[in-house]
Design a protein around this motif. Structure first.
Motif, PDB file in Angstrom:
ATOM      1  N   UNK A  60       0.806  -1.229   0.012  1.00  0.00           N
ATOM      2  CA  UNK A  60       0.021  -0.042  -0.011  1.00  0.00           C
ATOM      3  C   UNK A  60       0.930   1.185   0.057  1.00  0.00           C
ATOM      4  N   UNK A  61       1.994   1.254   0.662  1.00  0.00           N
ATOM      5  CA  UNK A  61       2.694   2.564   1.022  1.00  0.00           C
ATOM      6  C   UNK A  61       4.105   2.146   0.522  1.00  0.00           C
ATOM      7  N   UNK A  62       4.604   1.918  -0.540  1.00  0.00           N
ATOM      8  CA  UNK A  62       5.774   1.476  -0.744  1.00  0.00           C
ATOM      9  C   UNK A  62       6.943   2.667  -0.801  1.00  0.00           C
ATOM     10  N   UNK A  63       8.255   2.465  -0.002  1.00  0.00           N
ATOM     11  CA  UNK A  63       9.019   3.491   0.039  1.00  0.00           C
ATOM     12  C   UNK A  63       9.717   4.076  -1.291  1.00  0.00           C
ATOM     13  N   UNK A  64       9.568   3.121  -2.275  1.00  0.00           N
ATOM     14  CA  UNK A  64      10.078   3.607  -3.513  1.00  0.00           C
ATOM     15  C   UNK A  64       9.362   4.701  -4.324  1.00  0.00           C
ATOM     16  N   UNK A  65       8.095   4.778  -3.771  1.00  0.00           N
ATOM     17  CA  UNK A  65       7.218   5.810  -4.284  1.00  0.00           C
ATOM     18  C   UNK A  65       7.018   6.901  -3.293  1.00  0.00           C
ATOM     19  N   UNK A  66       7.926   7.040  -2.294  1.00  0.00           N
ATOM     20  CA  UNK A  66       7.555   8.055  -1.333  1.00  0.00           C
ATOM     21  C   UNK A  66       6.322   7.670  -0.302  1.00  0.00           C
ATOM     22  N   UNK A  67       5.875   6.468  -0.302  1.00  0.00           N
ATOM     23  CA  UNK A  67       4.850   6.327   0.318  1.00  0.00           C
ATOM     24  C   UNK A  67       3.266   6.302  -0.399  1.00  0.00           C
ATOM     25  N   UNK A  68       3.555   6.697  -1.596  1.00  0.00           N
ATOM     26  CA  UNK A  68       2.148   6.861  -2.592  1.00  0.00           C
ATOM     27  C   UNK A  68       1.853   5.629  -2.805  1.00  0.00           C
ATOM     28  N   UNK A  69       0.440   5.386  -2.961  1.00  0.00           N
ATOM     29  CA  UNK A  69      -0.245   4.267  -3.321  1.00  0.00           C
ATOM     30  C   UNK A  69       0.076   4.010  -4.988  1.00  0.00           C
ATOM     31  N   UNK A  70       0.610   2.927  -5.418  1.00  0.00           N
ATOM     32  CA  UNK A  70       1.079   2.868  -7.035  1.00  0.00           C
ATOM     33  C   UNK A  70       0.335   1.692  -7.708  1.00  0.00           C
ATOM     34  N   UNK A  71      -0.480   2.113  -8.828  1.00  0.00           N
ATOM     35  CA  UNK A  71      -1.168   1.049  -9.333  1.00  0.00           C
ATOM     36  C   UNK A  71      -0.486  -0.091  -9.753  1.00  0.00           C
ATOM     37  N   UNK A  72       0.690   0.068 -10.279  1.00  0.00           N
ATOM     38  CA  UNK A  72       1.514  -1.291 -10.888  1.00  0.00           C
ATOM     39  C   UNK A  72       1.808  -2.172  -9.500  1.00  0.00           C
ATOM     40  N   UNK A  73       2.061  -1.532  -8.517  1.00  0.00           N
ATOM     41  CA  UNK A  73       2.173  -2.573  -7.398  1.00  0.00           C
ATOM     42  C   UNK A  73       1.061  -3.175  -6.763  1.00  0.00           C
ATOM     43  N   UNK A  74       0.031  -2.352  -6.706  1.00  0.00           N
ATOM     44  CA  UNK A  74      -1.273  -3.112  -6.329  1.00  0.00           C
ATOM     45  C   UNK A  74      -1.846  -4.296  -7.355  1.00  0.00           C
ATOM     46  N   UNK A  75      -1.560  -3.969  -8.616  1.00  0.00           N
ATOM     47  CA  UNK A  75      -2.027  -4.938  -9.633  1.00  0.00           C
ATOM     48  C   UNK A  75      -1.016  -5.965  -9.405  1.00  0.00           C
ATOM     49  N   UNK A  76       0.396  -5.923  -9.432  1.00  0.00           N
ATOM     50  CA  UNK A  76       1.085  -7.112  -9.016  1.00  0.00           C
ATOM     51  C   UNK A  76       0.802  -7.975  -7.910  1.00  0.00           C
ATOM     52  N   UNK A  77       0.479  -7.149  -6.811  1.00  0.00           N
ATOM     53  CA  UNK A  77       0.223  -7.995  -5.708  1.00  0.00           C
ATOM     54  C   UNK A  77      -0.948  -8.596  -5.822  1.00  0.00           C
ATOM     55  N   UNK A  78      -2.193  -8.056  -6.314  1.00  0.00           N
ATOM     56  CA  UNK A  78      -3.349  -9.002  -6.629  1.00  0.00           C
ATOM     57  C   UNK A  78      -3.134 -10.072  -7.453  1.00  0.00           C
ATOM     58  N   UNK A  79      -2.448  -9.820  -8.816  1.00  0.00           N
ATOM     59  CA  UNK A  79      -2.156 -10.948  -9.450  1.00  0.00           C
ATOM     60  C   UNK A  79      -1.670 -12.031  -8.904  1.00  0.00           C
ATOM     61  N   UNK A  80      -0.557 -11.532  -8.210  1.00  0.00           N
ATOM     62  CA  UNK A  80       0.068 -12.661  -7.434  1.00  0.00           C
ATOM     63  C   UNK A  80      -0.822 -13.552  -6.549  1.00  0.00           C
TER      64      UNK A  80
END
Lengths: 109, 232
Positions: A60-80
């Motif tokens: 939800x709050x990745x360090x790499x985006x400064x804690x912003x929600x990121x659609x790519x990471x959300x979609x990847x997590x949901x797919x996994x």
């Protein structure tokens, strides 16, 4: 990472000894005595109890985006999770997640 | 008991374990890559894989170390991931408990998810086998897995150094964790445990030293066990 060399070796060795003692516990010390049912019941859930809580903030709050929600990471997590849950395949789930992560990141530029 | 049947049980175990090689290789490779990217030298990357031999907890330790968590918190969290292995130890004891102390120590070192699952299933299906035959089967099962775990960690560490820093690897670790957990969500109790863990970990994210996660894990474990007890 902000540890001294000695601290990192300390972590590795303590984790190695601790993990060995967990594995050795019954085989080595307790032998044929039966574990109480309530203990076995709790042990069954240890990985499922800790790993999802460990991952949730990273999704939800990745360090790499400064804690912003990121659609790519959300979609990847949901797919996994979906692929892992439906196919029971660990490697399949991982590869699908990585493909979606890079795919969505590429599409969004 | 002739030594040739003991040998045949060793090779039977070895053949059974071969498909798991496909799972072990990428995980070991990934650990090598991610640990190297996180800044660990080759010796420490290998130290993890050789001394700990438990993928999920190695990844967990790495994650907490990237957050600069205190050493005790790193250890408590990583060991909590491995507590399930006490259950493996208990389950395998009726079958291999008769071995010498030194052999039991060796079996313990090699008691990971795959070796436990395959050996236990085989022992339960054919309980009449002798101690020597069961031991040979267990040794056969670990033979293709453990050396590959070491070797592919090493390859990962070497390759990891060559991967350009601008490729985002930060999210590979969360994906690996999710891939390990999702197939384990077999029952309502498992799903409720995971949901509890997520909700409390997020709610307690502000708690310092990552202690919120440990609190979440303990409560989630109790939720899973309680649901199982009520449904039984």
């Amino acid at each position: 990472m902000n540890y001294t060399d000695a601290q990192i070796w300390g972590i590795i060795i303590a984790l190695g000894i601790g993990t060995f003692l967990i594995r050795f516990s019954f085989l080595g010390l307790i032998g044929d005595r039966k574990l109480p049912d309530w203990v076995l019941r709790h042990l069954r859930y240890t990985p499922v109890a800790i790993l999802p809580g460990l991952v949730a903030p990273l999704v939800l709050w990745p360090d790499a985006t400064g804690g912003e929600v990121d659609p790519a990471r959300l979609a990847a997590a949901a797919t996994t999770v979906a692929v892992g849950y439906l196919t029971k395949g660990v490697v399949r789930a991982m590869l699908s997640g990585v493909a979606v992560l890079y795919g969505v990141q590429y599409l969004l530029g | 008991m002739s030594s040739s049947t003991v040998k045949s049980h060793y090779f039977r175990g070895l053949l059974m374990a071969l498909p798991f090689v496909i799972v072990v290789m990428p995980f070991a490779l990934l650990f090598g890559v991610v640990a190297t990217e996180a800044g660990l030298p080759l010796s420490q990357v290998m130290g993890f894989s050789v001394l700990v031999v438990a993928g999920a907890s190695q990844f967990a330790a790495l994650q907490f170390m990237s957050d600069n968590a205190p050493v005790l918190v790193v250890l408590a969290s990583a060991l909590a991931v491995n507590l399930r292995m006490a259950m493996y130890s208990a389950a395998i004891t009726p079958h291999l408990g008769g071995l010498s102390l030194r052999s039991r120590m060796l079996v313990s070192y090699f008691l990971f998810d795959q070796s436990y699952a395959m050996a236990h299933a085989d022992f339960e299906a054919t309980p009449h086998r002798s101690l020597a035959e069961k031991t040979a089967y267990f040794a056969g099962v670990t033979t293709p897995i453990a050396p590959l775990w070491f070797a592919f960690t090493y390859i990962g560490a070497i390759v990891g150094d060559l991967i350009p820093a601008d490729i985002p690897l930060d999210f590979i670790l969360p994906i690996a964790f999710l891939a390990m957990v999702a197939p384990a969500l077999r029952t309502i109790a498992h799903i409720a445990t995971a949901a509890t863990s997520i909700i409390i970990a997020l709610a307690l994210f502000w708690v310092p030293l990552n202690l919120g996660l440990l609190i979440a894990a303990v409560i989630a474990m109790m939720v899973g066990a309680e649901i199982e007890r009520r449904m039984a």
